[in-house]
Design an enzyme around this catalytic site. Structure first.
Site, short mmCIF file in Angstrom:
data_model
loop_
_atom_site.label_atom_id
_atom_site.label_comp_id
_atom_site.label_asym_id
_atom_site.label_seq_id
_atom_site.Cartn_x
_atom_site.Cartn_y
_atom_site.Cartn_z
CG ASP A 26 -2.07 0.87 1.04
OD1 ASP A 26 -2.35 1.54 0.09
OD2 ASP A 26 -2.71 1.27 2.14
N GLY A 27 0.25 2.35 -0.56
CA GLY A 27 0.94 3.62 -0.48
C GLY A 27 1.55 3.95 -1.91
CG ASN A 28 1.94 1.52 -5.41
OD1 ASN A 28 2.84 1.29 -4.41
ND2 ASN A 28 1.48 0.75 -5.95
N GLY A 29 0.00 5.45 -4.39
CA GLY A 29 -0.69 6.94 -4.81
C GLY A 29 -0.16 7.83 -4.08
NE ARG A 30 -1.39 6.59 1.43
CZ ARG A 30 -1.33 5.82 2.27
NH1 ARG A 30 -1.18 5.97 3.59
NH2 ARG A 30 -1.59 4.22 1.92
CD1 TRP A 31 7.31 6.55 -2.51
CD2 TRP A 31 6.93 6.89 -4.66
NE1 TRP A 31 8.35 6.38 -3.00
CE2 TRP A 31 8.25 6.75 -4.52
CE3 TRP A 31 6.54 6.74 -6.06
CZ2 TRP A 31 9.18 6.88 -5.47
CZ3 TRP A 31 7.47 6.97 -7.12
CH2 TRP A 31 8.74 6.85 -6.61
NE ARG A 60 -4.72 6.67 -6.82
CZ ARG A 60 -4.48 6.60 -5.30
NH1 ARG A 60 -4.10 7.50 -4.49
NH2 ARG A 60 -4.48 5.29 -5.19
CG HIS A 94 -0.39 2.10 -9.35
ND1 HIS A 94 -0.68 1.71 -8.06
CD2 HIS A 94 -1.45 2.82 -9.48
CE1 HIS A 94 -1.78 2.14 -7.55
NE2 HIS A 94 -2.28 2.94 -8.44
CG LEU A 147 8.88 -17.23 -4.00
CD1 LEU A 147 8.75 -17.28 -2.27
CD2 LEU A 147 9.37 -15.69 -4.16
NE ARG A 173 -7.69 0.93 5.76
CZ ARG A 173 -7.52 2.21 5.55
NH1 ARG A 173 -7.41 2.78 6.67
NH2 ARG A 173 -6.90 3.05 4.75
CD GLU A 233 3.02 -13.42 15.37
OE1 GLU A 233 2.99 -12.35 16.06
OE2 GLU A 233 2.60 -14.43 16.33
C1 IPE Z 1 -5.36 -2.55 -0.16
O1 IPE Z 1 -5.32 -1.22 -0.42
C2 IPE Z 1 -5.42 -3.34 -1.30
C3 IPE Z 1 -4.24 -3.67 -2.10
C4 IPE Z 1 -3.03 -3.30 -1.56
C5 IPE Z 1 -4.25 -4.14 -3.12
P1 IPE Z 1 -6.24 -0.33 -0.32
O2 IPE Z 1 -5.50 0.85 -0.59
O3 IPE Z 1 -7.26 -0.51 -1.50
O4 IPE Z 1 -6.89 -0.32 0.99
P2 IPE Z 1 -7.83 0.71 1.60
O5 IPE Z 1 -8.78 0.89 0.84
O6 IPE Z 1 -6.95 1.79 2.06
O7 IPE Z 1 -8.37 -0.06 2.79
C1 IPE Z 2 -1.53 0.31 -3.43
O1 IPE Z 2 -1.35 1.71 -3.20
C2 IPE Z 2 -1.69 -0.70 -4.74
C3 IPE Z 2 -3.22 -0.74 -4.96
C4 IPE Z 2 -4.29 -0.80 -4.00
C5 IPE Z 2 -3.47 -1.12 -6.27
P1 IPE Z 2 -2.52 2.98 -3.48
O2 IPE Z 2 -2.99 3.03 -4.83
O3 IPE Z 2 -3.61 2.10 -2.50
O4 IPE Z 2 -1.97 4.07 -2.57
P2 IPE Z 2 -2.30 5.02 -1.58
O5 IPE Z 2 -2.75 4.07 -0.50
O6 IPE Z 2 -3.57 5.67 -2.25
O7 IPE Z 2 -1.31 5.70 -1.29
MG MG Z 3 -4.04 2.46 -0.49
#
Ligand code: IPE
Ligand code: IPE
Ligand code: MG
Length: 254
Positions: free
Chosen positions: A22-27, A35, A39, A133, A196, A209
Site C-alpha cells: 500500500d501507498g503507491n498513490g501517496r508516494w 498515481r 504504481h 518460491l 487494517r 503475526e
Molecule cells: C489494499 O489497499 C489493497 C491492495 C494493496 C491491493 P487499499 O489502498 O485498497 O486499501 P484501503 O482502501 O486503504 O483499505
Molecule cells: C496500493 O497503493 C496499490 C493498490 C491498491 C492497487 P494505493 O494505490 O492504494 O496507494 P495509496 O494508498 O492511495 O497511497
Molecule cells: Mg491504498
C-alpha cells in the site's frame, strides 16, 4: 556493507509471507506525480522483494496487488493498473523461470479483462514446473468474496451429494478457499502506515503475526523485508497456549 540479513535465523524463517502493498498513490502525489507513476515504481519493489524471498528460500509469498474494491477506483487508474500488470508479467516470466519461481493467482478472474486473463494463463502455464518460491498474486481478490464463493461451492457439493454436510470441518472449509494449496501466512506485512487488513486473507490470518510499517510501498526494499522478518523472529507465537507450554523450561530445582 552490513545487512540486517546477517542477523536473521535462517532456520526460523516464516514459511509464508503475505504483503499488503500500500501507498503507491501517496508516494506519487508527494512527488507531484499522478498515481500511476507510483504504481510503476511499486513494481520495482515487487521485483526486489520477490528476489529477496527467493534468495532466502521462503516457500510462499502472497502479494495483494488489486482488491475487489479497487475496481471502484477511477476508470483511468484501473485501466492503467491492468496494463501495468500485463506488461510486467510479460516482461518478468523469463526471470521467474530463471529463479525457479512458480506463479499462482487468487481472485475473481471473471472480473478481469480478457487480455489480462490470457496473459496470466500463459504465465501460470510457463512457470508451472518451477519448484522454488511460490509467488501468489492476489488480483481482483477479497476475502469476503472468497468466503462467499466457498460457501456457494460447498452448498452445491452438498446438494449434488458429493459432500456430506456432517463431515464439514475447518479442513474441509479451507479446501474450498482459493488458498487451499498453500499454508496459512506466518507473517503479514502492510506498508504505508495503515493499520487494517482491507479484506485480505481474513480466514487465513487467524494466527498470523502482523507487521505494520510507515514505509510507502515504492520505497520498500529487501532491507525493510529483513527488518520485518527479524521482528517476526522476536515474537512468541502461542496459538492460544501459555508461554510455558510453547517454551518449556527445565523444571525448577527443589
Ligand atoms: C489494499 O489497499 C489493497 C491492495 C494493496 C491491493 P487499499 O489502498 O485498497 O486499501 P484501503 O482502501 O486503504 O483499505
Ligand atoms: C496500493 O497503493 C496499490 C493498490 C491498491 C492497487 P494505493 O494505490 O492504494 O496507494 P495509496 O494508498 O492511495 O497511497
Ligand atoms: Mg491504498
Amino acid at each position: 556493507m552490513a545487512s540486517l540479513k546477517d542477523n536473521i535465523d535462517m532456520e526460523r524463517l516464516p514459511s509464508h509471507i503475505a504483503v499488503i502493498m500500500d501507498g503507491n498513490g501517496r508516494w506519487a502525489e508527494e512527488k507531484g506525480q499522478d498515481r500511476l507513476y507510483g504504481h510503476y515504481h511499486g513494481v520495482e519493489s515487487v521485483r526486489d522483494i520477490v528476489e529477496g524471498c527467493a534468495e532466502m528460500g521462503i516457500g510462499y509469498l502472497t502479494l495483494y496487488a488489486f482488491s475487489t474494491e479497487n475496481w471502484d477506483r477511477p476508470g483511468d487508474e484501473v485501466k492503467g493498473l491492468m496494463e501495468l500488470l500485463v506488461e510486467t508479467i510479460r516482461k518478468e516470466v523469463a526471470t521467474l523461470n530463471k529463479n525457479n519461481i512458480r506463479l499462482h493467482v487468487i481472485g475473481n478472474m471473471d472480473m478481469m479483462p480478457g487480455y489480462a486473463k490470457s496473459e496470466l494463463a500463459d504465465a501460470l502455464a510457463d512457470t508451472n514446473g518451477n519448484t522454488g518460491l511460490n509467488l501468489v498474486m492476489a488480483l481482483s481478490y477479497s476475502s469476503r468474496w472468497e468466503i462467499v464463493e466457498a460457501v456457494r461451492n460447498i452448498t452445491a457439493d452438498v446438494k449434488s451429494g458429493k459432500l456430506d454436510p456432517e463431515s464439514i470441518n475447518a479442513e474441509t472449509f479451507q479446501s474450498y478457499l482459493c488458498t487451499a494449496d498453500f499454508p496459512n501466512p506466518e507473517l503479514m506485512i502492510r506498508t504505508s502506515g495503515e493499520y487494517r487488513i482491507s479484506n485480505f486473507l481474513l480466514y487465513q490470518v487467524a494466527y498470523t503475526e502482523l507487521y505494520f510499517t510507515p514505509v510507502l510501498w515504492p520505497d520498500f526494499r529487501k532491507e525493510n523485508l529483513y527488518e520485518a522478518i527479524l521482528n517476526f523472529q522476536q515474537r512468541e507465537r502461542r496459538f492460544g497456549k501459555t508461554s510455558h507450554q510453547v517454551q518449556p523450561r527445565p523444571p525448577a530445582k527443589s
